[in-house]
Design an enzyme around this catalytic site. Structure first.
Site, PDB file in Angstrom:
ATOM      1  N   ASN A 195      12.445 -55.148 -37.750  1.00 11.60           N
ATOM      2  CA  ASN A 195      11.412 -54.711 -36.813  1.00 11.60           C
ATOM      3  C   ASN A 195       9.990 -54.890 -37.351  1.00 11.60           C
ATOM      4  O   ASN A 195       9.211 -55.724 -36.863  1.00 11.60           O
ATOM      5  CB  ASN A 195      11.748 -53.248 -36.463  1.00 11.60           C
ATOM      6  CG  ASN A 195      10.762 -52.567 -35.553  1.00 11.60           C
ATOM      7  OD1 ASN A 195       9.602 -52.923 -35.487  1.00 11.60           O
ATOM      8  ND2 ASN A 195      11.219 -51.544 -34.857  1.00 11.60           N
TER       9      ASN A 195
ATOM     10  N   TYR B 200      18.169 -60.258 -46.803  1.00 13.02           N
ATOM     11  CA  TYR B 200      17.924 -59.711 -45.454  1.00 13.02           C
ATOM     12  C   TYR B 200      18.132 -60.806 -44.405  1.00 13.02           C
ATOM     13  O   TYR B 200      17.172 -61.449 -43.962  1.00 13.02           O
ATOM     14  CB  TYR B 200      16.489 -59.173 -45.368  1.00 13.02           C
ATOM     15  CG  TYR B 200      16.222 -57.988 -46.264  1.00 13.02           C
ATOM     16  CD1 TYR B 200      17.021 -56.849 -46.217  1.00 13.02           C
ATOM     17  CD2 TYR B 200      15.150 -57.990 -47.154  1.00 13.02           C
ATOM     18  CE1 TYR B 200      16.775 -55.755 -47.045  1.00 13.02           C
ATOM     19  CE2 TYR B 200      14.890 -56.892 -47.977  1.00 13.02           C
ATOM     20  CZ  TYR B 200      15.710 -55.783 -47.907  1.00 13.02           C
ATOM     21  OH  TYR B 200      15.456 -54.707 -48.711  1.00 13.02           O
TER      22      TYR B 200
ATOM     23  N   GLU C   4       8.636 -60.261 -52.698  1.00 17.10           N
ATOM     24  CA  GLU C   4       8.799 -59.038 -51.885  1.00 17.10           C
ATOM     25  C   GLU C   4       7.815 -57.950 -52.335  1.00 17.10           C
ATOM     26  O   GLU C   4       7.179 -57.299 -51.525  1.00 17.10           O
ATOM     27  CB  GLU C   4      10.240 -58.536 -51.994  1.00 17.10           C
ATOM     28  CG  GLU C   4      10.566 -57.373 -51.071  1.00 17.10           C
ATOM     29  CD  GLU C   4      12.024 -56.956 -51.140  1.00 17.10           C
ATOM     30  OE1 GLU C   4      12.763 -57.455 -52.016  1.00 17.10           O
ATOM     31  OE2 GLU C   4      12.434 -56.122 -50.313  1.00 17.10           O
TER      32      GLU C   4
ATOM     33  N   ASP D 138      12.174 -46.944 -48.292  1.00 18.34           N
ATOM     34  CA  ASP D 138      13.490 -46.315 -48.430  1.00 18.34           C
ATOM     35  C   ASP D 138      13.621 -45.250 -49.515  1.00 18.34           C
ATOM     36  O   ASP D 138      14.133 -44.177 -49.282  1.00 18.34           O
ATOM     37  CB  ASP D 138      14.548 -47.390 -48.691  1.00 18.34           C
ATOM     38  CG  ASP D 138      14.500 -48.524 -47.680  1.00 18.34           C
ATOM     39  OD1 ASP D 138      13.628 -48.533 -46.804  1.00 18.34           O
ATOM     40  OD2 ASP D 138      15.358 -49.413 -47.781  1.00 18.34           O
TER      41      ASP D 138
HETATM   42  C1  DGY Z   1      17.461 -52.295 -46.830  1.00 19.67           C
HETATM   43  O1  DGY Z   1      18.608 -52.451 -46.431  1.00 19.67           O
HETATM   44  O2  DGY Z   1      17.120 -52.337 -48.002  1.00 19.67           O
HETATM   45  C2  DGY Z   1      16.364 -52.131 -45.844  1.00 19.67           C
HETATM   46  O3  DGY Z   1      15.222 -51.637 -46.436  1.00 19.67           O
HETATM   47  C3  DGY Z   1      16.744 -51.336 -44.653  1.00 19.67           C
HETATM   48  O4  DGY Z   1      15.790 -51.561 -43.652  1.00 19.67           O
END
Ligand code: DGY
Length: 418
Positions: free
Chosen positions: A33, A28, A392, A162
């Site tokens: 946000n 990431y 995570e 997600d």
């Molecule tokens: C991802 O890309 O895995 C994220 O959770 C999107 O915010």
């Protein structure tokens, strides 16, 4: 103890890219946000100026209509899909065009309330208050124009959870066809068994294509989206955020603004009450296209406690539900009911424990008069992080670390737990 707190501080410093913090290296590589809201609270425990900077840099991505995007692409990176070219928006800095759970007002309020440099905190809070107010107005206007009390979430990425099984039924309606070619990068960095499936990504990107076709216009997106849910997490976090905004408004806003916020609070309180599932003893999401309730309990289902939105009996019943979950796993709080067939201990939001959700649930349990359960959730979270490091997420059955290492929001939560 000192070691683990030192490591948490070092994690935040290492993920600092110049006033904003990436959730983790490679996987990431931008500013997210809701990650940044937790990160700001974490920084506030040892560097107040840096905490305010995190929030200010996130707000650089805010759109004119009040949307605070899910991602701000401050600097280019090849490590993530979908990047700015897929979102194709014209904002500077580039951003994605959907949002995430609005934890920012609770975070800003906490950074303010724990500040030791009062003058600086007052000035920086006063400067960002209008942006927070504008964002909450956006939620109302863009996501609940009919004033139902339940804001709509249009993409699983907006929920931050997600691939939660709470979306399985609603996502089955979303086609797997895309015009954008799906070039996943997450699976290069992380074991695919810990990430969403290929089919999930096809659907995620179908929705992005759909919103681009709608010109990123909120009303057209709301009408066109084949995924439209009332997520217990988002609805609860927004209601909590409105209460924090109201408190901020008493210091930084006007009487008219306080009346406006109080009106939204009343509306949202009535809305969230309709998500209670009497049989299951937990709040559950609702499909806003056909009105069907979700059929699986998830950790988001405890977040109405964080919103201070439970009747006494609901507090008692939801605590009993969590206690039942605790009999099936070693650590709390699994992201999916461990007795449900959908529970997968290592797959992202289908089972693993997330420290940020635990932190909000523990806060809610304290409010609900369940201090023992709150202490258990906090102790489990600290044990997981102290044993494995700030990962995570974690397997609730054995505490094994999963997903990305040296994760910013997990480190922030460790600092918040002291
Ligand atoms: C991802 O890309 O895995 C994220 O959770 C999107 O915010």
């Amino acid at each position: 103890m000192t070691d683990t707190l030192d490591r948490a501080r070092a994690t935040l410093r290492a993920n600092d890219r110049g006033g904003y913090t990436v959730p983790t290296a490679r996987l990431y590589p931008f500013q997210w946000n809701w990650d940044s809201a937790f990160v700001a609270m974490g920084f506030a425990t040892f560097d107040e100026a840096r905490a305010w900077r995190e929030i200010e840099r996130l707000l650089e991505g805010q759109w004119g209509d009040g949307l605070i995007p899910q991602i701000v692409f401050h600097a280019p990176s090849d490590n993530y899909f979908p990047g700015p070219e897929v979102w194709g928006t014209r904002h500077a800095p580039p951003t994605s065009s959907i949002t995430q759970p609005p934890v920012l007002a609770p975070a800003a309020r906490r950074v303010l309330d724990t500040a030791t440099n009062h003058g600086e905190a007052e000035a920086r809070m006063a400067a960002i208050y209008p942006a927070l107010l504008g964002n909450h107005r956006w939620w109302q206007r863009a996501r609940d124009p009919l004033r139902t009390g339940l804001v709509a979430t249009l993409h699983p990425w907006e929920t931050g959870m997600d691939n939660s099984p709470a979306w399985d039924r609603a996502m089955a309606r979303v086609p797997t066809t895309t015009t954008t070619v799906v070039r996943r990068r997450d699976n290069v960095h992380i074991d695919p068994a810990m990430r969403p499936r290929a089919e999930d990504y096809q659907r995620f990107i179908h929705l992005v294509d759909c919103f681009r076709d709608a010109g990123w216009d909120p009303a057209r997106m709301l009408a066109a989206s084949p995924f439209r849910v009332a997520d217990t997490g988002t609805v609860a976090i927004l209601l909590r955020a409105e209460q924090d905004l109201l408190a901020l408004s008493r210091r930084f806003g006007s009487a008219a603004e306080q009346a406006e916020i109080a009106d939204r609070i009343a509306l949202q309180r009535a809305g969230i009450a309709t998500l209670w599932n009497e049989q299951a003893g937990i709040w559950m999401a609702r499909d806003l296209i056909d009105g069907a309730p979700a059929v699986v309990g998830t950790s988001a289902g405890f977040l109405p406690l964080y919103a201070h939105a439970a009747e006494a009996e609901q507090s008692r019943r939801s605590a009993a539900t969590l206690t039942r979950w605790a009999e099936k796993v070693r650590f709390l709080v699994p992201s999916t009911d461990p007795a449900d067939a959908a529970f997968e201990p290592l797959r992202y939001w289908r089972g693993p424990i997330w420290a940020v959700v635990n932190w909000m649930i523990a806060d809610g349990l304290d409010w609900a008069g369940q201090p023992k359960l709150a202490a258990r959730v906090r102790a489990d979270t600290a044990t997981l992080i102290d044993t494995a490091g700030p990962w995570e997420y974690f397997d609730a059955t054995d505490g094994k670390e999963a997903g990305g290492a040296d994760f910013s929001w997990t480190a922030a939560i460790r600092l918040l737990m002291g």
